[in-house]
Design a protein around this motif. Structure first.
Motif, PDB file in Angstrom:
ATOM      1  N   LYS A   2       0.725  -1.121  -0.022  1.00 41.01           N
ATOM      2  CA  LYS A   2       0.009  -0.009  -0.050  1.00 41.01           C
ATOM      3  C   LYS A   2       0.963   1.411   0.002  1.00 41.01           C
ATOM      4  N   ARG A   3       0.391   2.459  -0.694  1.00 47.23           N
ATOM      5  CA  ARG A   3       1.251   3.560  -0.789  1.00 47.23           C
ATOM      6  C   ARG A   3       1.533   4.131   0.460  1.00 47.23           C
ATOM      7  N   ARG A   4       0.447   4.294   1.512  1.00 42.60           N
ATOM      8  CA  ARG A   4       0.790   4.700   2.573  1.00 42.60           C
ATOM      9  C   ARG A   4       1.745   4.066   3.784  1.00 42.60           C
ATOM     10  N   ASP A   5       1.727   2.539   3.312  1.00 45.93           N
ATOM     11  CA  ASP A   5       2.730   1.741   4.278  1.00 45.93           C
ATOM     12  C   ASP A   5       4.160   2.161   3.712  1.00 45.93           C
ATOM     13  N   ILE A   7       4.989   5.008   2.191  1.00 47.34           N
ATOM     14  CA  ILE A   7       5.375   6.369   2.915  1.00 47.34           C
ATOM     15  C   ILE A   7       5.843   6.353   4.294  1.00 47.34           C
ATOM     16  N   ARG A   8       5.129   5.816   5.001  1.00 43.19           N
ATOM     17  CA  ARG A   8       5.293   5.667   6.474  1.00 43.19           C
ATOM     18  C   ARG A   8       6.808   4.988   6.588  1.00 43.19           C
ATOM     19  N   TYR A   9       7.128   3.808   5.683  1.00 37.52           N
ATOM     20  CA  TYR A   9       8.459   3.197   5.881  1.00 37.52           C
ATOM     21  C   TYR A   9       9.381   4.356   5.552  1.00 37.52           C
ATOM     22  N   GLU A  11       9.430   7.368   5.925  1.00 38.34           N
ATOM     23  CA  GLU A  11       9.595   8.574   6.793  1.00 38.34           C
ATOM     24  C   GLU A  11      10.201   7.867   8.305  1.00 38.34           C
ATOM     25  N   ILE A  12      10.141   6.756   8.341  1.00 37.77           N
ATOM     26  CA  ILE A  12      10.729   6.061   9.556  1.00 37.77           C
ATOM     27  C   ILE A  12      12.276   6.149   9.411  1.00 37.77           C
ATOM     28  N   TYR A  13      12.680   5.913   8.230  1.00 43.46           N
ATOM     29  CA  TYR A  13      13.908   5.847   7.713  1.00 43.46           C
ATOM     30  C   TYR A  13      14.635   7.511   7.602  1.00 43.46           C
ATOM     31  N   GLU A  16      12.224  12.626   3.636  1.00 43.44           N
ATOM     32  CA  GLU A  16      10.951  13.815   3.878  1.00 43.44           C
ATOM     33  C   GLU A  16      10.098  14.057   2.881  1.00 43.44           C
ATOM     34  N   TYR A  27       9.806  12.407  -2.730  1.00 46.58           N
ATOM     35  CA  TYR A  27      10.556  12.194  -1.180  1.00 46.58           C
ATOM     36  C   TYR A  27      11.999  12.465  -1.333  1.00 46.58           C
TER      37      TYR A  27
END
Length: 62
Positions: A2-5, A7-9, A11-13, A16, A27
């Motif tokens: 999923k796209r949101r997953d 993006i979350r991944y 941002e964890i690393y 931005e 990003y």
């Protein structure tokens, strides 16, 4: 994936959000000074997700 997953991944690393394009989101990894685009689809192919991570020089998702 999923796209949101993805993006979350990213941002964890430490990646931005930089800007929105016509059909994609840009990003950036400021530490490595690398940028990559994430398409605006609900589902992102696993190969593309791995390539985005390689472009940003972060570990590939498992």
């Amino acid at each position: 994936m999923k796209r949101r997953d993805l993006i979350r991944y990213l941002e964890i690393y430490g990646c931005e959000f930089l800007r929105e394009g016509g059909n994609h989101t840009v990003y950036v990894n400021r530490v490595a000074q690398k940028a990559s685009v994430v398409p605006r689809h609900r589902e992102i192919n696993e190969f593309l997700a791995r390539k985005i991570c390689r472009d940003l020089q972060i570990p590939e998702p498992a």
